[in-house]
Design a protein around this motif. Sequence first.
Motif, PDB file in Angstrom:
ATOM      1  N   ARG A  26      83.997  47.743 132.739  1.00 46.30           N
ATOM      2  CA  ARG A  26      85.104  48.577 133.205  1.00 46.30           C
ATOM      3  C   ARG A  26      84.763  50.046 133.015  1.00 46.30           C
ATOM      4  NH1 ARG A  26      89.328  45.821 129.287  1.00 46.30           N
ATOM      5  NH2 ARG A  26      87.562  46.440 128.000  1.00 46.30           N
ATOM      6  N   LYS A  27      83.743  50.314 132.173  1.00 44.73           N
ATOM      7  CA  LYS A  27      83.371  51.690 131.837  1.00 44.73           C
ATOM      8  C   LYS A  27      81.932  52.049 132.198  1.00 44.73           C
ATOM      9  CE  LYS A  27      86.519  51.698 127.928  1.00 44.73           C
ATOM     10  NZ  LYS A  27      86.634  51.781 126.480  1.00 44.73           N
ATOM     11  N   SER A  28      81.107  51.062 132.432  1.00 44.70           N
ATOM     12  CA  SER A  28      79.697  51.334 132.748  1.00 44.70           C
ATOM     13  C   SER A  28      79.193  50.311 133.755  1.00 44.70           C
ATOM     14  CB  SER A  28      78.843  51.306 131.484  1.00 44.70           C
ATOM     15  OG  SER A  28      78.884  50.028 130.899  1.00 44.70           O
ATOM     16  N   ARG A  82      70.874  41.971 135.183  1.00 45.38           N
ATOM     17  CA  ARG A  82      72.201  42.270 135.738  1.00 45.38           C
ATOM     18  C   ARG A  82      73.137  41.067 135.584  1.00 45.38           C
ATOM     19  NH1 ARG A  82      74.127  45.921 139.450  1.00 45.38           N
ATOM     20  NH2 ARG A  82      75.973  45.268 140.610  1.00 45.38           N
ATOM     21  N   MET A  83      72.628  39.890 135.910  1.00 46.21           N
ATOM     22  CA  MET A  83      73.436  38.681 135.790  1.00 46.21           C
ATOM     23  C   MET A  83      73.842  38.462 134.333  1.00 46.21           C
ATOM     24  SD  MET A  83      72.662  34.832 137.202  1.00 46.21           S
ATOM     25  CE  MET A  83      71.330  34.440 136.075  1.00 46.21           C
ATOM     26  N   LEU A  84      72.938  38.727 133.408  1.00 47.25           N
ATOM     27  CA  LEU A  84      73.245  38.598 131.984  1.00 47.25           C
ATOM     28  C   LEU A  84      74.342  39.587 131.579  1.00 47.25           C
ATOM     29  CD1 LEU A  84      72.830  37.565 129.131  1.00 47.25           C
ATOM     30  CD2 LEU A  84      70.785  39.022 128.976  1.00 47.25           C
ATOM     31  N   ASP A  85      74.238  40.828 132.032  1.00 40.66           N
ATOM     32  CA  ASP A  85      75.286  41.820 131.741  1.00 40.66           C
ATOM     33  C   ASP A  85      76.646  41.329 132.224  1.00 40.66           C
ATOM     34  OD1 ASP A  85      73.346  43.602 130.777  1.00 40.66           O
ATOM     35  OD2 ASP A  85      73.324  44.820 132.608  1.00 40.66           O
ATOM     36  N   LYS A  86      76.673  40.816 133.452  1.00 42.17           N
ATOM     37  CA  LYS A  86      77.940  40.376 134.040  1.00 42.17           C
ATOM     38  C   LYS A  86      78.483  39.140 133.322  1.00 42.17           C
ATOM     39  CE  LYS A  86      76.825  39.949 138.270  1.00 42.17           C
ATOM     40  NZ  LYS A  86      77.220  39.529 139.602  1.00 42.17           N
ATOM     41  N   CYS A  87      77.622  38.241 132.935  1.00 47.95           N
ATOM     42  CA  CYS A  87      78.042  37.044 132.219  1.00 47.95           C
ATOM     43  C   CYS A  87      78.632  37.429 130.862  1.00 47.95           C
ATOM     44  CB  CYS A  87      76.865  36.087 132.052  1.00 47.95           C
ATOM     45  SG  CYS A  87      77.298  34.543 131.216  1.00 47.95           S
ATOM     46  N   ARG A  88      77.928  38.273 130.124  1.00 45.68           N
ATOM     47  CA  ARG A  88      78.433  38.720 128.818  1.00 45.68           C
ATOM     48  C   ARG A  88      79.792  39.413 128.961  1.00 45.68           C
ATOM     49  NH1 ARG A  88      75.295  37.740 124.750  1.00 45.68           N
ATOM     50  NH2 ARG A  88      73.041  37.987 124.795  1.00 45.68           N
ATOM     51  N   ALA A  89      79.898  40.293 129.955  1.00 41.95           N
ATOM     52  CA  ALA A  89      81.150  41.018 130.162  1.00 41.95           C
ATOM     53  C   ALA A  89      82.276  40.056 130.535  1.00 41.95           C
ATOM     54  CB  ALA A  89      80.968  42.079 131.247  1.00 41.95           C
ATOM     55  N   THR A  90      81.984  39.058 131.364  1.00 36.85           N
ATOM     56  CA  THR A  90      82.993  38.075 131.762  1.00 36.85           C
ATOM     57  C   THR A  90      83.455  37.271 130.550  1.00 36.85           C
ATOM     58  OG1 THR A  90      82.108  37.957 134.005  1.00 36.85           O
ATOM     59  CG2 THR A  90      83.438  36.083 133.263  1.00 36.85           C
ATOM     60  N   LEU A  91      82.521  36.863 129.712  1.00 33.82           N
ATOM     61  CA  LEU A  91      82.883  36.113 128.504  1.00 33.82           C
ATOM     62  C   LEU A  91      83.767  36.943 127.569  1.00 33.82           C
ATOM     63  CD1 LEU A  91      79.490  34.321 127.754  1.00 33.82           C
ATOM     64  CD2 LEU A  91      81.639  33.236 128.465  1.00 33.82           C
ATOM     65  N   GLN A 136      84.751  42.406 132.465  1.00 32.47           N
ATOM     66  CA  GLN A 136      83.950  42.448 133.679  1.00 32.47           C
ATOM     67  C   GLN A 136      84.473  43.440 134.714  1.00 32.47           C
ATOM     68  OE1 GLN A 136      85.936  39.972 132.787  1.00 32.47           O
ATOM     69  NE2 GLN A 136      86.900  39.010 134.543  1.00 32.47           N
ATOM     70  N   GLY A 137      85.686  43.935 134.549  1.00 35.59           N
ATOM     71  CA  GLY A 137      86.236  44.857 135.546  1.00 35.59           C
ATOM     72  C   GLY A 137      86.256  44.193 136.909  1.00 35.59           C
ATOM     73  N   GLU A 138      85.725  44.888 137.909  1.00 37.49           N
ATOM     74  CA  GLU A 138      85.709  44.364 139.279  1.00 37.49           C
ATOM     75  C   GLU A 138      84.491  43.482 139.574  1.00 37.49           C
ATOM     76  OE1 GLU A 138      86.309  47.452 142.157  1.00 37.49           O
ATOM     77  OE2 GLU A 138      88.040  48.239 141.083  1.00 37.49           O
ATOM     78  N   TYR A 139      83.596  43.342 138.614  1.00 40.71           N
ATOM     79  CA  TYR A 139      82.394  42.544 138.829  1.00 40.71           C
ATOM     80  C   TYR A 139      82.721  41.059 138.782  1.00 40.71           C
ATOM     81  CZ  TYR A 139      79.716  46.789 138.457  1.00 40.71           C
ATOM     82  OH  TYR A 139      79.214  48.037 138.685  1.00 40.71           O
ATOM     83  N   LYS A 140      81.977  40.301 139.572  1.00 40.66           N
ATOM     84  CA  LYS A 140      82.168  38.849 139.640  1.00 40.66           C
ATOM     85  C   LYS A 140      80.926  38.151 139.076  1.00 40.66           C
ATOM     86  CE  LYS A 140      85.694  38.870 142.938  1.00 40.66           C
ATOM     87  NZ  LYS A 140      86.425  39.925 142.343  1.00 40.66           N
ATOM     88  N   TYR A 141      81.169  37.177 138.231  1.00 45.64           N
ATOM     89  CA  TYR A 141      80.109  36.301 137.742  1.00 45.64           C
ATOM     90  C   TYR A 141      80.646  34.885 137.789  1.00 45.64           C
ATOM     91  CZ  TYR A 141      77.296  33.397 134.819  1.00 45.64           C
ATOM     92  OH  TYR A 141      76.527  32.349 134.380  1.00 45.64           O
ATOM     93  N   PRO A 142      79.930  33.956 138.357  1.00 47.95           N
ATOM     94  CA  PRO A 142      78.728  34.127 139.167  1.00 47.95           C
ATOM     95  C   PRO A 142      79.098  34.516 140.606  1.00 47.95           C
ATOM     96  CG  PRO A 142      79.207  31.789 138.940  1.00 47.95           C
ATOM     97  CD  PRO A 142      80.262  32.542 138.150  1.00 47.95           C
ATOM     98  N   CYS A 143      78.375  35.472 141.121  1.00 48.64           N
ATOM     99  CA  CYS A 143      78.549  35.905 142.510  1.00 48.64           C
ATOM    100  C   CYS A 143      77.452  35.264 143.362  1.00 48.64           C
ATOM    101  CB  CYS A 143      78.492  37.437 142.593  1.00 48.64           C
ATOM    102  SG  CYS A 143      76.831  38.118 142.386  1.00 48.64           S
TER     103      CYS A 143
END
Length: 145
Positions: free
Chosen positions: A4-6, A23-32, A36-43
């Motif tokens: 949400r900030k970076s 990148r996928m790892l960043d999104k997975c960690r953020a989702t957990l 995750q903000g507007e990012y989708k995992y898994p996309c």
Amino acid sequence: MDLRKSYPHSPREKMAGYVHLARMLDKCRATLAGMQGEYKYPCPMDQRLLDFAGITADQFTSTVRGAKDDTVVEDWFKKTAKLRGPGEIELWNQMFLTWGPDTDEQKDYFKKNIDAIDPSRTDITAWADMLDLDEKRPVPKRTAK
């Protein structure tokens, strides 16, 4: 990582020899973590990497959930991914980085995004370039061939 900030890593950055993995790892960690903000995992891009590696999103998520750091995930990915030679992985990496929209619906979505980010960048045709441009990373201008 608080997405949400970076921004997550660029899809171009390699981890364990694969583009997009960091990148996928960043999104997975953020989702957990619910960050995750507007990012989708898994996309769809994540799924493309997971399919190539022969790993499911559930397997990856479970590993990330239990990993104390990125090195643990990187080592697990190397051991778990389908066995492929460096040349095959690099060929896939190049195909991934040049992959663009396939359908008319995707092409419309892509164009709307590029127009919102920088309408002068008609040279951008790949998802990875669009993400880098949107996340304020430099994307060299491509010249028509």
